[in-house]
Write a protein that holds these residues in place. Sequence first.
Motif, PDB file in Angstrom:
ATOM      1  N   LEU A  31       0.972  -1.498   0.006  1.00 50.11           N
ATOM      2  CA  LEU A  31      -0.518   0.383  -0.107  1.00 50.11           C
ATOM      3  C   LEU A  31       0.898   1.529  -0.297  1.00 50.11           C
ATOM      4  CD1 LEU A  31      -2.627   1.058   0.371  1.00 50.11           C
ATOM      5  CD2 LEU A  31      -2.525   1.646   2.194  1.00 50.11           C
ATOM      6  N   CYS A  32       1.492   0.939   0.906  1.00 46.20           N
ATOM      7  CA  CYS A  32       2.750   2.884   1.024  1.00 46.20           C
ATOM      8  C   CYS A  32       3.860   2.651  -0.106  1.00 46.20           C
ATOM      9  CB  CYS A  32       3.851   2.438   2.435  1.00 46.20           C
ATOM     10  SG  CYS A  32       2.699   2.581   3.810  1.00 46.20           S
ATOM     11  N   GLU A  33       3.560   2.132  -0.735  1.00 44.08           N
ATOM     12  CA  GLU A  33       5.121   1.246  -1.673  1.00 44.08           C
ATOM     13  C   GLU A  33       3.652   1.993  -3.486  1.00 44.08           C
ATOM     14  OE1 GLU A  33       6.860  -2.206  -2.498  1.00 44.08           O
ATOM     15  OE2 GLU A  33       8.409  -1.957  -1.236  1.00 44.08           O
ATOM     16  N   ALA A  34       2.605   1.618  -3.353  1.00 48.95           N
ATOM     17  CA  ALA A  34       1.965   2.060  -4.332  1.00 48.95           C
ATOM     18  C   ALA A  34       1.430   3.651  -4.295  1.00 48.95           C
ATOM     19  CB  ALA A  34       0.073   1.465  -4.754  1.00 48.95           C
ATOM     20  N   ALA A  35       1.515   3.720  -3.593  1.00 56.64           N
ATOM     21  CA  ALA A  35       0.700   5.340  -3.348  1.00 56.64           C
ATOM     22  C   ALA A  35       2.319   6.282  -3.077  1.00 56.64           C
ATOM     23  CB  ALA A  35       0.901   5.511  -1.196  1.00 56.64           C
ATOM     24  N   THR A  36       2.958   5.292  -2.593  1.00 58.30           N
ATOM     25  CA  THR A  36       4.414   6.326  -3.473  1.00 58.30           C
ATOM     26  C   THR A  36       5.033   6.244  -4.785  1.00 58.30           C
ATOM     27  OG1 THR A  36       5.079   6.454  -1.423  1.00 58.30           O
ATOM     28  CG2 THR A  36       7.261   6.373  -3.386  1.00 58.30           C
ATOM     29  N   GLU A  37       4.439   5.531  -5.493  1.00 56.82           N
ATOM     30  CA  GLU A  37       4.384   5.220  -6.844  1.00 56.82           C
ATOM     31  C   GLU A  37       3.376   6.349  -7.716  1.00 56.82           C
ATOM     32  OE1 GLU A  37       4.853   1.150  -8.965  1.00 56.82           O
ATOM     33  OE2 GLU A  37       6.019   1.060  -7.358  1.00 56.82           O
ATOM     34  N   LYS A  38       2.127   6.450  -7.463  1.00 58.61           N
ATOM     35  CA  LYS A  38       0.897   6.761  -7.196  1.00 58.61           C
ATOM     36  C   LYS A  38       0.935   8.691  -7.525  1.00 58.61           C
ATOM     37  CE  LYS A  38      -4.134   7.305  -7.362  1.00 58.61           C
ATOM     38  NZ  LYS A  38      -3.835   6.753  -9.658  1.00 58.61           N
ATOM     39  N   PHE A  39       1.207   9.106  -6.405  1.00 59.67           N
ATOM     40  CA  PHE A  39       0.946  10.510  -5.689  1.00 59.67           C
ATOM     41  C   PHE A  39       2.740  10.776  -5.549  1.00 59.67           C
ATOM     42  CE2 PHE A  39      -2.679   9.164  -3.956  1.00 59.67           C
ATOM     43  CZ  PHE A  39      -3.390   9.477  -4.753  1.00 59.67           C
ATOM     44  N   HIS A  65      -0.008  19.760   1.297  1.00 61.16           N
ATOM     45  CA  HIS A  65      -1.866  19.952   1.069  1.00 61.16           C
ATOM     46  C   HIS A  65      -2.258  20.125  -0.184  1.00 61.16           C
ATOM     47  CE1 HIS A  65      -1.299  23.593   4.768  1.00 61.16           C
ATOM     48  NE2 HIS A  65      -0.519  23.987   4.014  1.00 61.16           N
ATOM     49  N   GLU A  66      -1.246  20.514  -1.305  1.00 67.88           N
ATOM     50  CA  GLU A  66      -2.245  19.574  -3.327  1.00 67.88           C
ATOM     51  C   GLU A  66      -2.140  18.512  -2.976  1.00 67.88           C
ATOM     52  OE1 GLU A  66       2.422  19.258  -2.483  1.00 67.88           O
ATOM     53  OE2 GLU A  66       1.010  20.359  -1.803  1.00 67.88           O
ATOM     54  N   GLN A  67      -1.824  17.258  -2.137  1.00 70.83           N
ATOM     55  CA  GLN A  67      -2.259  16.104  -1.941  1.00 70.83           C
ATOM     56  C   GLN A  67      -2.946  15.788  -0.785  1.00 70.83           C
ATOM     57  OE1 GLN A  67       2.285  14.882  -1.582  1.00 70.83           O
ATOM     58  NE2 GLN A  67       1.675  13.781  -3.430  1.00 70.83           N
ATOM     59  N   LEU A  68      -3.668  16.651   0.019  1.00 72.69           N
ATOM     60  CA  LEU A  68      -4.574  15.836   0.642  1.00 72.69           C
ATOM     61  C   LEU A  68      -5.995  15.033   0.777  1.00 72.69           C
ATOM     62  CD1 LEU A  68      -5.278  15.656   4.116  1.00 72.69           C
ATOM     63  CD2 LEU A  68      -5.670  17.527   3.562  1.00 72.69           C
ATOM     64  N   ALA A  69      -6.734  16.060  -0.628  1.00 71.71           N
ATOM     65  CA  ALA A  69      -8.092  15.466  -0.420  1.00 71.71           C
ATOM     66  C   ALA A  69      -7.624  14.335  -1.284  1.00 71.71           C
ATOM     67  CB  ALA A  69      -8.848  16.446  -1.569  1.00 71.71           C
ATOM     68  N   ASP A  70      -6.317  14.135  -2.642  1.00 72.78           N
ATOM     69  CA  ASP A  70      -6.563  12.799  -3.293  1.00 72.78           C
ATOM     70  C   ASP A  70      -5.980  11.342  -2.154  1.00 72.78           C
ATOM     71  OD1 ASP A  70      -7.364  14.062  -5.506  1.00 72.78           O
ATOM     72  OD2 ASP A  70      -5.154  14.740  -6.362  1.00 72.78           O
ATOM     73  N   VAL A  71      -5.538  12.092  -1.333  1.00 73.94           N
ATOM     74  CA  VAL A  71      -4.068  11.145  -1.457  1.00 73.94           C
ATOM     75  C   VAL A  71      -4.614  10.489   0.060  1.00 73.94           C
ATOM     76  CG1 VAL A  71      -2.457  10.210   0.712  1.00 73.94           C
ATOM     77  CG2 VAL A  71      -1.742  11.385  -1.558  1.00 73.94           C
ATOM     78  N   THR A  72      -5.808  11.347   0.391  1.00 78.65           N
ATOM     79  CA  THR A  72      -6.749  10.403   1.529  1.00 78.65           C
ATOM     80  C   THR A  72      -8.087   9.839   1.416  1.00 78.65           C
ATOM     81  OG1 THR A  72      -6.205  12.576   2.619  1.00 78.65           O
ATOM     82  CG2 THR A  72      -8.758  11.236   3.593  1.00 78.65           C
ATOM     83  N   TRP A  74      -7.443   8.169  -1.586  1.00 75.74           N
ATOM     84  CA  TRP A  74      -7.273   7.206  -2.534  1.00 75.74           C
ATOM     85  C   TRP A  74      -6.720   6.056  -0.875  1.00 75.74           C
ATOM     86  CZ3 TRP A  74      -2.736   3.877  -1.456  1.00 75.74           C
ATOM     87  CH2 TRP A  74      -1.934   3.748  -2.596  1.00 75.74           C
ATOM     88  N   LEU A  75      -6.151   6.356   0.316  1.00 76.80           N
ATOM     89  CA  LEU A  75      -6.159   5.396   1.276  1.00 76.80           C
ATOM     90  C   LEU A  75      -7.908   4.933   1.558  1.00 76.80           C
ATOM     91  CD1 LEU A  75      -3.270   7.790   2.840  1.00 76.80           C
ATOM     92  CD2 LEU A  75      -3.306   5.196   2.064  1.00 76.80           C
ATOM     93  N   ALA A  76      -8.460   6.050   1.924  1.00 72.13           N
ATOM     94  CA  ALA A  76      -9.328   5.363   2.460  1.00 72.13           C
ATOM     95  C   ALA A  76      -9.967   4.161   1.230  1.00 72.13           C
ATOM     96  CB  ALA A  76     -10.459   6.413   1.945  1.00 72.13           C
ATOM     97  N   LEU A  77     -10.159   4.015   0.181  1.00 67.32           N
ATOM     98  CA  LEU A  77     -11.085   3.338  -1.208  1.00 67.32           C
ATOM     99  C   LEU A  77      -9.214   1.973  -1.218  1.00 67.32           C
ATOM    100  CD1 LEU A  77     -11.739   5.237  -3.713  1.00 67.32           C
ATOM    101  CD2 LEU A  77     -13.090   3.682  -2.084  1.00 67.32           C
ATOM    102  N   ASN A  78      -8.145   2.365  -0.906  1.00 65.71           N
ATOM    103  CA  ASN A  78      -7.008   0.684  -0.679  1.00 65.71           C
ATOM    104  C   ASN A  78      -6.705   0.649   0.211  1.00 65.71           C
ATOM    105  OD1 ASN A  78      -7.103   0.976  -3.494  1.00 65.71           O
ATOM    106  ND2 ASN A  78      -6.819   3.155  -3.548  1.00 65.71           N
ATOM    107  N   ARG A  79      -7.108   0.520   1.668  1.00 63.13           N
ATOM    108  CA  ARG A  79      -6.595   0.303   2.687  1.00 63.13           C
ATOM    109  C   ARG A  79      -6.815  -1.248   3.311  1.00 63.13           C
ATOM    110  NH1 ARG A  79      -9.290   0.681   7.390  1.00 63.13           N
ATOM    111  NH2 ARG A  79     -11.462   1.464   6.543  1.00 63.13           N
TER     112      ARG A  79
END
Length: 117
Positions: A31-39, A65-72, A74-79
């Motif tokens: 999950l962490c590696e995928a988040a790093t690649e995506k964002f 700040h600019e990534q807060l909504a997208d990362v949050t 994405w994590l909610a849907l992929n955790r």
Amino acid sequence: MVRKDSYMQDIHGYHAHIYFNAQTLDQARALCEAATEKFALQMGRVHQKLVGPHPDWSCQLAFGHEQLADVTLWLALNRDGLVVFLHPLTGDELRDHTDHAIWMGAVRPLNLGALGG
């Protein structure tokens, strides 16, 4: 009291801590590696020990700040059942980890003594 527009100036970034155990280590790392690649955010160590106030093994994701909504979102849907603890960085670590915190999944008891609380 509701704060006005100055609140964004007080926030210098965000941390999302992904909690895991021995059984979910590979899932959390993926999950962490995928988040790093995506964002293109910063991924910290995958701690297989307790660190700071965190009650479980964890990996930290750092972003702005600019990534807060997208990362949050994405994590909610992929955790996939992992607990995510997200907080802003205002310079007040105790309040950031308590009053300002956002939890996805079970709320876990933090070791506030590690933050001077």
